[in-house]
Design a protein around this motif. Structure first.
Motif, PDB file in Angstrom:
ATOM      1  N   UNK A   3      -3.656   3.241   9.219  1.00 25.13           N
ATOM      2  CA  UNK A   3      -3.128   2.096   8.825  1.00 25.13           C
ATOM      3  C   UNK A   3      -1.701   2.297   8.548  1.00 25.13           C
ATOM      4  N   UNK A   4      -1.088   3.269   7.886  1.00 22.27           N
ATOM      5  CA  UNK A   4       0.274   3.680   7.630  1.00 22.27           C
ATOM      6  C   UNK A   4       0.919   3.809   8.787  1.00 22.27           C
ATOM      7  N   UNK A   5       0.520   4.536   9.881  1.00 24.03           N
ATOM      8  CA  UNK A   5       1.083   4.760  11.129  1.00 24.03           C
ATOM      9  C   UNK A   5       1.713   3.698  11.696  1.00 24.03           C
ATOM     10  N   UNK A   6       0.901   2.472  11.893  1.00 21.21           N
ATOM     11  CA  UNK A   6       1.321   1.379  12.319  1.00 21.21           C
ATOM     12  C   UNK A   6       2.184   0.821  11.747  1.00 21.21           C
ATOM     13  N   UNK A   7       2.144   0.808  10.454  1.00 22.96           N
ATOM     14  CA  UNK A   7       3.282   0.055   9.666  1.00 22.96           C
ATOM     15  C   UNK A   7       4.665   0.767   9.611  1.00 22.96           C
ATOM     16  N   UNK A   8       4.520   2.266   9.665  1.00 21.09           N
ATOM     17  CA  UNK A   8       5.651   2.971   9.644  1.00 21.09           C
ATOM     18  C   UNK A   8       6.414   2.728  10.851  1.00 21.09           C
ATOM     19  N   UNK A   9       5.755   2.685  12.139  1.00 16.10           N
ATOM     20  CA  UNK A   9       6.506   2.379  13.521  1.00 16.10           C
ATOM     21  C   UNK A   9       7.129   1.122  13.496  1.00 16.10           C
ATOM     22  N   UNK A  10       6.765   0.467  12.439  1.00 20.50           N
ATOM     23  CA  UNK A  10       7.460  -1.205  12.421  1.00 20.50           C
ATOM     24  C   UNK A  10       8.867  -0.805  11.786  1.00 20.50           C
ATOM     25  N   UNK A  11       8.370  -0.172  10.775  1.00 25.61           N
ATOM     26  CA  UNK A  11       9.759   0.164   9.514  1.00 25.61           C
ATOM     27  C   UNK A  11      10.722   0.951  10.143  1.00 25.61           C
ATOM     28  N   UNK A  22       1.507  -6.831   7.982  1.00 25.56           N
ATOM     29  CA  UNK A  22       1.013  -5.817   7.185  1.00 25.56           C
ATOM     30  C   UNK A  22      -0.631  -5.485   7.661  1.00 25.56           C
ATOM     31  N   UNK A  23      -1.034  -4.088   7.705  1.00 27.75           N
ATOM     32  CA  UNK A  23      -2.250  -3.955   8.348  1.00 27.75           C
ATOM     33  C   UNK A  23      -3.302  -4.314   7.427  1.00 27.75           C
ATOM     34  N   UNK A  24      -4.462  -4.919   8.078  1.00 28.58           N
ATOM     35  CA  UNK A  24      -5.675  -5.133   7.574  1.00 28.58           C
ATOM     36  C   UNK A  24      -6.696  -4.131   7.493  1.00 28.58           C
ATOM     37  N   UNK A  25      -7.399  -3.952   6.321  1.00 31.74           N
ATOM     38  CA  UNK A  25      -8.533  -3.324   6.254  1.00 31.74           C
ATOM     39  C   UNK A  25      -9.693  -3.914   5.751  1.00 31.74           C
ATOM     40  N   UNK A  26     -10.629  -3.146   5.805  1.00 29.63           N
ATOM     41  CA  UNK A  26     -12.075  -3.762   5.186  1.00 29.63           C
ATOM     42  C   UNK A  26     -12.287  -3.131   3.987  1.00 29.63           C
ATOM     43  N   UNK A  31      -9.011  -5.800   0.350  1.00 27.86           N
ATOM     44  CA  UNK A  31      -8.706  -6.987  -0.498  1.00 27.86           C
ATOM     45  C   UNK A  31      -7.459  -6.571  -1.303  1.00 27.86           C
ATOM     46  N   UNK A  32      -7.198  -5.506  -1.637  1.00 28.44           N
ATOM     47  CA  UNK A  32      -6.000  -5.028  -2.500  1.00 28.44           C
ATOM     48  C   UNK A  32      -4.872  -5.248  -1.836  1.00 28.44           C
ATOM     49  N   UNK A  33      -4.974  -5.038  -0.141  1.00 34.10           N
ATOM     50  CA  UNK A  33      -3.676  -5.420   0.631  1.00 34.10           C
ATOM     51  C   UNK A  33      -3.376  -6.952   0.586  1.00 34.10           C
ATOM     52  N   UNK A  34      -4.490  -7.612   0.674  1.00 35.94           N
ATOM     53  CA  UNK A  34      -4.428  -9.125   0.539  1.00 35.94           C
ATOM     54  C   UNK A  34      -3.562  -9.693  -0.556  1.00 35.94           C
ATOM     55  N   UNK A  35      -4.106  -8.920  -1.561  1.00 33.20           N
ATOM     56  CA  UNK A  35      -3.596  -9.352  -3.012  1.00 33.20           C
ATOM     57  C   UNK A  35      -2.196  -8.968  -2.941  1.00 33.20           C
ATOM     58  N   UNK A  36      -1.778  -7.988  -2.458  1.00 34.15           N
ATOM     59  CA  UNK A  36      -0.386  -7.373  -2.656  1.00 34.15           C
ATOM     60  C   UNK A  36       0.525  -8.138  -1.660  1.00 34.15           C
ATOM     61  N   UNK A  37       0.001  -8.788  -0.495  1.00 35.02           N
ATOM     62  CA  UNK A  37       0.668  -9.792   0.396  1.00 35.02           C
ATOM     63  C   UNK A  37       0.780 -10.941  -0.693  1.00 35.02           C
ATOM     64  N   UNK A  38      -0.205 -11.424  -1.200  1.00 36.02           N
ATOM     65  CA  UNK A  38      -0.041 -12.780  -1.817  1.00 36.02           C
ATOM     66  C   UNK A  38       0.970 -12.756  -3.160  1.00 36.02           C
ATOM     67  N   UNK A  52       2.582   2.183  -0.263  1.00 35.10           N
ATOM     68  CA  UNK A  52       1.979   3.042  -1.525  1.00 35.10           C
ATOM     69  C   UNK A  52       0.693   2.967  -1.758  1.00 35.10           C
ATOM     70  N   UNK A  53      -0.269   1.987  -1.726  1.00 31.70           N
ATOM     71  CA  UNK A  53      -1.389   1.692  -1.789  1.00 31.70           C
ATOM     72  C   UNK A  53      -2.134   2.568  -0.861  1.00 31.70           C
ATOM     73  N   UNK A  54      -1.762   2.165   0.417  1.00 31.78           N
ATOM     74  CA  UNK A  54      -2.470   3.093   1.513  1.00 31.78           C
ATOM     75  C   UNK A  54      -2.205   4.615   1.380  1.00 31.78           C
ATOM     76  N   UNK A  55      -1.092   4.845   1.160  1.00 33.74           N
ATOM     77  CA  UNK A  55      -0.780   6.383   0.852  1.00 33.74           C
ATOM     78  C   UNK A  55      -1.650   6.971  -0.188  1.00 33.74           C
TER      79      UNK A  55
END
Lengths: 518, 446
Positions: A3-11, A22-26, A31-38, A52-55
């Motif tokens: 998940x993080x490597x996809x994000x880091x390629x963008x960054x 932002x990456x999506x996960x099950x 849920x945490x990632x959605x909360x963070x985004x919101x 940070x959360x994924x790490x």
């Protein structure tokens, strides 16, 4: 972390150029990632919080990679006993850390003979020693045990231990290898099939440069026989002086060769054994002229500048050194001692003594060596005593060494004396006799209290090696009477003594702690 | 207590000292040797005209020598201890202490008493600030600096995310600069984390991923700082530790959770950064099953309490620092060597990782974590050294070749018990055990 490597390629190129997804996960992480985004309005902070959360989840949920390689083989069960006694392990550790090499060899031989193997924790040190010192390798095979052989299979640097290392070297190395590899190959072939080695060498001579020809020709010394004569004699006409000289020295090793025969013919006219009244008188006249065909036999007409011999003596020396010592005895009906005595009184003494010295070292002729030693010292010429003594059988050497000690060895310190003695003996040589060891040690000890002993730097190492040649029964004696706690002894002397005591102790531990199974 | 040669050499600060010490085990160099039950002393002739006076308080052990060496303990101290085990008969015993020995002992005694009083006093009366008003003012200034620092770091992180991480490997100086700003803001924990990133940026093909993860964790730490008062108390403590705000030792001693146990020393690591030496000692409680970490610092020279030897089992009480996953602790009484250590615990890699997950969830800021694994085989692979289980799982080992081969020799391809520090990516082995301790990281390996 996918998940993080996809994000880091963008960054990597920065979010100002492209709005990140932002990456999506099950599950809970999703849920945490959605909360963070919101909850996070700013894109940069959104990325950081998600990362940070994924790490941290990745840290907590770390799963090691699975290997698709086969696991390495497990070491077979040890068939030898492994020492467990602490004092023995500690002694072995010190022996392999600090040496000397002779003591290492003793330790390995004792372990091997008694069915022991080296403890695993000391194996790496041992294998590394073997890597540096090929002299140690022949004694390692048994003491390394299963574990050592298993390790040697894993690390190419320790392959020398593998049984395969004695197998046929790659024939390719003869065609394309380095000089060293070719030397190894031809040496190996020579040991097994001398004729084959000769054929290979002879075929290749034309393509090699002088240095290669010389190096490879040297391997012919091993197993030299009359069959080699034609090939070697041919090389007396080689372009390189070095090759011609090696060829000549090889031919001198064959007493029945045509080369030796020619030399005999050159010397014989000058050698007269005349009967005068009741006595026989032996006379020798060296050649007056340098023969026209001599140069073809690698004889040199002119001397080097530093040469002490005169012109005719120089020719005589070159011819005489090739002749077998037995020929002299037969020709003159005189013994080695008589011949040496005669030579000393002749005009050509230096040329003859030097020539015979070379012949006796080549032939390893003990009778001549002993006879020459009896004539020493000479004023004009000082041959290497240790080389001469080394030609003698073991039982005859010690008395000569002792004489060197007792004469107060003028040119050599005790340290150098011991070093030369030790280096003339192979690493697995039998021990010295108790009598000689005792006498020599007494002389050294007496000497140690003198002030000049501290300048004898060699003694520091050579005395220790000497102690490694002491028979077991006098080790306890050898540990006594050292100036180890006298405040007035020089620290260097005290240190040497302390090292001696340590080695004595290590040897005693080896002797007492390693014993064969009943 | 009598020590073996190997145990003594374990105290050496590096291999050179150990070797030099072995060379000094020559009684002739030591004209005066003496011993009582508690103390050893000797005079060693060095290169100067006056011999060095060397003394050892056996209880800790503590060393003192008049030689100018900066190493601690110096070769003379180690040699004196070796002499005592190898040439005990050369020590005169039952004589009066020389003045220089007696003085040293007395001064040590005094210092110990002072220390004890200080601890006692602190435990009885929680320190009241001398001037409450000035203290409050100082605290306000500090808070302000920290807030400003946190704001600055947040902006800095956002800037780099905005402009792209790709530029960072070409700017090796940025890490030192932002770290220095955090030191100014009195947030040394953040400074430490930032300095480490120099070794992440541009290193290895996946560096952007690892760097972004570290950036993200810094952001979470910033977030946690902003709402610290809303967090449960143990979490507050962990956040403060992560930021580098010191916890008062006397408070830990007075109020920290206490556990009396026989603690096995699993391993220790010593690192240096800018002449500051850090030692981490990892302990395992044989009855409680707890893991504990003793953290010591030494400035300028590597000088640590030497009573802690890897492999030893020590009966003592520890006071733990407050944390959601209590780990760091202080020794609160005098450790006693336990004669019969229990066997090392058996932990599979799977169980060790499960424990790790729990520890990271409770306190994600602890660095490094520790792992004890009993079912791994040290294995050379094309990619480097790995600890490999029967199932084929592979944990990367951070280990130079010369240290790795002895582990392979010990294991013989079968599982061994290995303890080490885990940084999230690689395991740095500190000790290896079969039936007993068989390997530990050498003092000067890193």
């Amino acid at each position: 972390m996918n998940l993080l490597s996809e994000l880091s390629t963008q960054v990597l190129i920065g979010v100002e150029r492209r709005q990140p997804t932002l990456p999506a996960a099950s599950g809970l992480l999703g849920e945490l990632l959605i909360d963070i985004a919101n909850a996070t309005p700013v894109a940069e902070t959104q990325v950081l919080r998600a990362a940070g959360a994924i790490g941290i989840c990745a840290l907590a949920g770390y799963q090691p990679a699975l290997s698709d390689e086969a696991a390495m083989a497990v070491c077979p069960a040890e068939t030898r006993r492994i020492p467990t006694h602490r004092s023995l392990i500690s002694a072995l550790r010190h022996i392999f850390d600090d040496g000397p090499e002779r003591l290492r060899v003793e330790a390995l031989r004792r372990l091997a003979d008694a069915g022991y193997g080296m403890p695993p924790r000391l194996l790496i040190g041992l294998l590394q020693h073997g890597q540096r010192s090929s002299a140690l390798r022949p004694f390692m095979a048994q003491a390394v045990g299963q574990r050592g052989r298993w390790l040697a299979d894993l690390n190419p640097e320790w392959r020398y231990l593998a049984p395969s290392s004695d197998e046929t070297p790659d024939p390719q190395s003869w065609e394309t290898g380095t000089l060293e590899q070719r030397q190894q190959f031809i040496g190996w072939t020579r040991r097994r099939d001398p004729a084959q080695a000769r054929t290979l060498l002879s075929a290749a001579m034309g393509e090699m440069d002088a240095r290669e020809r010389a190096k490879l020709l040297e391997t012919m010394r091993m197993g030299l026989s009359a069959d080699d004569e034609d090939f070697v004699e041919n090389l007396l006409r080689d372009r390189s002086k070095e090759v011609r000289q090696i060829a000549a020295s090889l031919l001198a090793m064959l007493p029945d060769s045509r080369y030796v025969q020619r030399m005999i013919e050159r010397l014989t006219p000058g050698l007269k054994n005349e009967r005068k009244l009741l006595r026989r008188k032996l006379t020798l006249e060296p050649p007056e002229q340098f023969g026209a065909d001599w140069k073809q036999d690698a004889l040199k007409e002119n001397r080097v500048q530093s040469e002490a011999l005169g012109e005719r003596a120089w020719w005589l020396y070159q011819i005489a050194r090739v002749l077998p010592l037995a020929w002299w005895e037969q020709q003159t009906v005189m013994s080695a001692a008589e011949l040496l005595q005669w030579a000393k009184g002749s005009d050509w003494s230096l040329a003859l003594l030097r020539a015979w010295h070379e012949a006796l070292t080549r032939e390893l002729n003990a009778a001549w060596a002993e006879a020459l030693l009896d004539q020493l010292p000479l004023k004009k010429w000082k041959p290497d005593l240790f080389e001469l003594i080394a030609v003698l059988p073991a039982s005859r050497r010690e008395s000569h060494w002792l004489r060197l000690f007792e004469d107060g060895a003028k040119q050599l310190s005790h340290g150098e004396l011991l070093a030369r003695i030790a280096s003339s003996l192979p690493l697995d040589s039998p021990m010295l006799s108790p009598d000689f060891a005792r006498r020599a040690l007494q002389i050294i000890k007496n000497n140690l209290v003198q002030d000049f002993a501290r300048w004898d730097y060699t003694l520091r190492t050579s005395l220790i090696e000497f102690i490694c040649l002491f028979p077991a029964e006098i080790l306890a004696e050898a540990a006594e009477g050292w100036p180890i706690d006298q405040a007035d002894s020089h620290p260097y002397v005290a240190e040497t003594a302390a090292r001696v005591l340590a080695v004595v102790k290590q040897r005693q531990t080896l002797i007492h702690q390693i014993f064969p199974l009943e | 207590m009598p020590r073996s040669v190997d145990e003594i050499l374990q105290l050496a600060p590096d291999t050179a000292s150990a070797k030099a010490a072995k060379g000094l085990v020559v009684p002739a160099k030591w004209p005066n040797l003496g011993a009582t039950e508690a103390v050893l002393w000797g005079e060693c002739q060095g290169s100067g005209s006056k011999p060095y006076q060397v003394q050892i308080d056996q209880s800790e052990p503590a060393f003192r020598c008049t030689c100018p060496s900066r190493k601690f303990p110096c070769k003379h101290g180690l040699a004196l201890m070796l002499l005592w085990t190898q040439h005990t008969a050369r020590f005169t015993q039952g004589v009066e202490l020389p003045a220089w020995v007696a003085e040293w002992l007395a001064s040590r005694q005094k210092r110990a008493e002072k220390q004890e009083q200080k601890v006692k006093a602190a435990a009885e009366t929680p320190e009241a600030p001398a001037d409450p008003q000035a203290a409050a003012k100082r605290e306000a200034v500090r808070q302000q600096r920290m807030n400003a620092g946190i704001d600055e770091l947040e902006r800095w992180l956002a800037d780099h995310v905005r402009h792209g991480l790709a530029l960072l490997p070409a700017q090796p100086k940025v890490w030192g600069e932002i770290a220095a700003r955090m030191v100014d803001a009195q947030l040394p924990g953040l400074a430490f984390r930032l300095r480490q990133l120099e070794w992440v940026a541009g290193r290895g093909h996946d560096w952007p991923t690892r760097l972004l993860a570290r950036f993200g964790q810094l952001q979470l730490l910033i977030d946690a700082f902003r709402r610290i008062s809303e967090l449960p108390e143990p979490v507050q403590a962990d956040v403060r530790t992560a930021l580098g705000l010191a916890t008062d030792k006397t408070v830990v001693v007075a109020q920290g959770e206490r556990i009396a146990d026989t603690w096995r020393v699993l391993g220790q690591s010593v690192d240096e950064e800018d002449r500051l030496w850090v030692r981490r000692v990892w302990l395992h409680g044989q009855h409680s099953g707890r893991r504990a970490l003793l953290l010591d610092y030494a400035h300028g020279t590597r000088r640590f309490d030497l009573s802690i030897v890897t492999g030893a089992a020590l009966t003592m009480s520890l006071a733990f620092y407050p944390s959601a996953a209590p780990l760091r602790a202080l020794i609160v009484d005098t450790p006693q060597l336990a004669p019969n250590a229990k066997k090392m615990p058996v932990v599979t890699l799977a169980a060790a990782l499960a424990d790790l997950a729990a520890a990271v969830s409770a306190n994600p800021w602890q660095w490094p974590q520790s792992l004890l694994i009993s079912d791994g085989v040290p294995t050379p692979t094309q990619a480097g050294w790995r600890l490999r289980t029967v199932a084929g799982q592979q944990l990367p080992l951070h280990l130079p070749d010369e240290a790795a081969w002895p582990l392979v020799a010990e294991s013989g391809g079968s599982p061994i018990t290995l303890f080490g520090e885990w940084n999230g990516e690689t395991l740095r082995p500190l000790s290896v055990w079969t039936h007993d301790l068989v390997w530990r990281e050498k003092a000067d390996a890193t």
